[in-house]
Design a protein around this motif. Structure first.
Motif, PDB file in Angstrom:
ATOM      1  N   MET A  57       0.830  -1.208   0.000  1.00 59.89           N
ATOM      2  CA  MET A  57       0.000   0.000   0.000  1.00 59.89           C
ATOM      3  C   MET A  57       0.860   1.251   0.000  1.00 59.89           C
ATOM      4  SD  MET A  57      -3.330  -0.854   2.370  1.00 59.89           S
ATOM      5  CE  MET A  57      -2.491  -1.720   3.712  1.00 59.89           C
ATOM      6  N   PHE A  58       1.947   1.227   0.795  1.00 65.30           N
ATOM      7  CA  PHE A  58       2.817   2.405   0.875  1.00 65.30           C
ATOM      8  C   PHE A  58       3.504   2.682  -0.455  1.00 65.30           C
ATOM      9  CE2 PHE A  58       7.311   3.747   1.573  1.00 65.30           C
ATOM     10  CZ  PHE A  58       7.058   5.080   1.863  1.00 65.30           C
ATOM     11  N   ASN A  59       4.126   1.645  -1.061  1.00 60.19           N
ATOM     12  CA  ASN A  59       4.912   1.926  -2.258  1.00 60.19           C
ATOM     13  C   ASN A  59       4.065   2.102  -3.509  1.00 60.19           C
ATOM     14  OD1 ASN A  59       4.581  -0.759  -3.398  1.00 60.19           O
ATOM     15  ND2 ASN A  59       6.156  -1.478  -1.985  1.00 60.19           N
ATOM     16  N   HIS A  60       2.760   1.828  -3.415  1.00 62.83           N
ATOM     17  CA  HIS A  60       1.848   2.181  -4.496  1.00 62.83           C
ATOM     18  C   HIS A  60       1.124   3.496  -4.197  1.00 62.83           C
ATOM     19  CE1 HIS A  60       2.344  -2.104  -5.575  1.00 62.83           C
ATOM     20  NE2 HIS A  60       2.043  -1.719  -6.801  1.00 62.83           N
ATOM     21  N   GLY A  61       1.455   4.128  -3.103  1.00 61.91           N
ATOM     22  CA  GLY A  61       0.763   5.345  -2.722  1.00 61.91           C
ATOM     23  C   GLY A  61       1.034   6.498  -3.674  1.00 61.91           C
ATOM     24  N   ASN A  62      -0.002   7.253  -3.956  1.00 63.27           N
ATOM     25  CA  ASN A  62       0.152   8.478  -4.759  1.00 63.27           C
ATOM     26  C   ASN A  62       0.630   9.579  -3.825  1.00 63.27           C
ATOM     27  OD1 ASN A  62      -0.001  10.336  -6.887  1.00 63.27           O
ATOM     28  ND2 ASN A  62      -2.143  10.820  -6.437  1.00 63.27           N
TER      29      ASN A  62
END
Length: 287
Positions: free
Chosen positions: A177-182
């Motif tokens: 979730m973090f590394n796909h965060g915008n």
């Protein structure tokens, strides 16, 4: 360890608690410091992406009721796996197991980019026309099932402690979730963080429509494997605001932003040049 039965008994609640907490945190960061303007309505994408998460969760619990932690407990009770066979101490087995499982996930990720039939499934993840934390959760149910079987095999061979498996599962969900965060991180902070964890700017390169950028930065959690095996790319050619997200030829929101379209996507069209062993190079003779 005395707390392993407690962790095993409460594994779903532990994972759900961390999932909700990290989801809320990244959602706030996306609102406070967005990296890119979204091209589709968030309500459409979130409804579909989270609908796919709900479907996968139900199917996993029906098909694999024992779950990964249960396999680890069964393996420990029966002496399965290298760490159990060699009686590695708990405190050494814990980090070794987490790191080894992360490497296994990295290798799996490379595999689904290398095998055309598996890329068909994995492109559901890549075909999102925007890039935010829900992108990190959208995977085709068949890919999720295959991934779980690979995870079970890894656990059986490795023999990790139950706690290590739960820590790994929590970390994998949280970092996905973090590394796909915008999310726009300060450049200096990003440069430091990406030595220890995959950052949004590092992983966003992997979601470029350009095939050579797609086939880089495979890490979800630990960033070391891409640097070690030569698949690390620092930045996209067009920059993070200028790059195009998605898969070439799949730009219809009905196909890539609706749940029914995502479920049917693997069974449509050609594989193209994204699968690593299907790529062609300038000057290469193609029979």
């Amino acid at each position: 360890m005395d707390f392993e039965p407690f962790v095993l008994a409460h594994e779903p609640a532990i994972r759900l608690g961390f999932f909700v907490s990290v989801f809320a945190l990244v959602a706030v960061l996306e609102l406070a410091a967005p990296r890119r303007a979204l091209t589709l309505p968030k309500t459409l994408r979130w409804a579909s992406n989270l609908g796919l998460v709900a479907l996968n969760t139900v199917l996993l619990r029906l098909v694999f009721p024992l779950a990964a932690a249960g396999i680890a407990a069964f393996g420990a009770a029966n002496g399965w796996g290298l760490l159990n066979h060699f009686h590695v101490s708990f405190w050494l087995a814990l980090p070794v197991a987490v790191i080894a499982m992360d490497l296994a996930i990295w290798l799996q990720h490379v595999m689904v980019h290398a095998v055309p039939a598996l890329w068909r499934l994995h492109q559901v993840h890549h075909a999102d026309l925007d890039f935010d934390m829900t992108t990190g959760l959208r995977f085709h149910p068949i890919e999720i099932g295959l991934s779980m079987l690979i995870k079970f095999a890894t656990i059986a061979v490795l023999g990790p402690p139950v706690v290590a498996v739960v820590i790994f599962e929590v970390l994998l969900n949280a970092t996905a979730m973090f590394n796909h965060g915008n999310v726009r991180l300060p450049a200096a902070l990003d440069r430091v963080l990406r030595w220890f964890v995959v950052t949004p700017d590092m992983h966003r390169v992997h979601h470029s429509v350009e095939d050579d950028e797609t086939n880089s930065n495979f890490g979800f959690n630990l960033p070391w494997w891409d640097r070690l095996f030569g698949t690390y790319r620092a930045q996209p050619r067009a920059g993070h605001e200028g790059m195009t997200i998605g898969v070439l030829g799949h730009t219809d929101p009905r196909e890539v932003a609706r749940l029914d379209g995502m479920l049917l996507l693997p069974f449509k069209g050609e594989v193209g040049g994204y699968a690593i062993n299907q790529r062609h190079w300038p000057g290469e003779h193609v029979a």
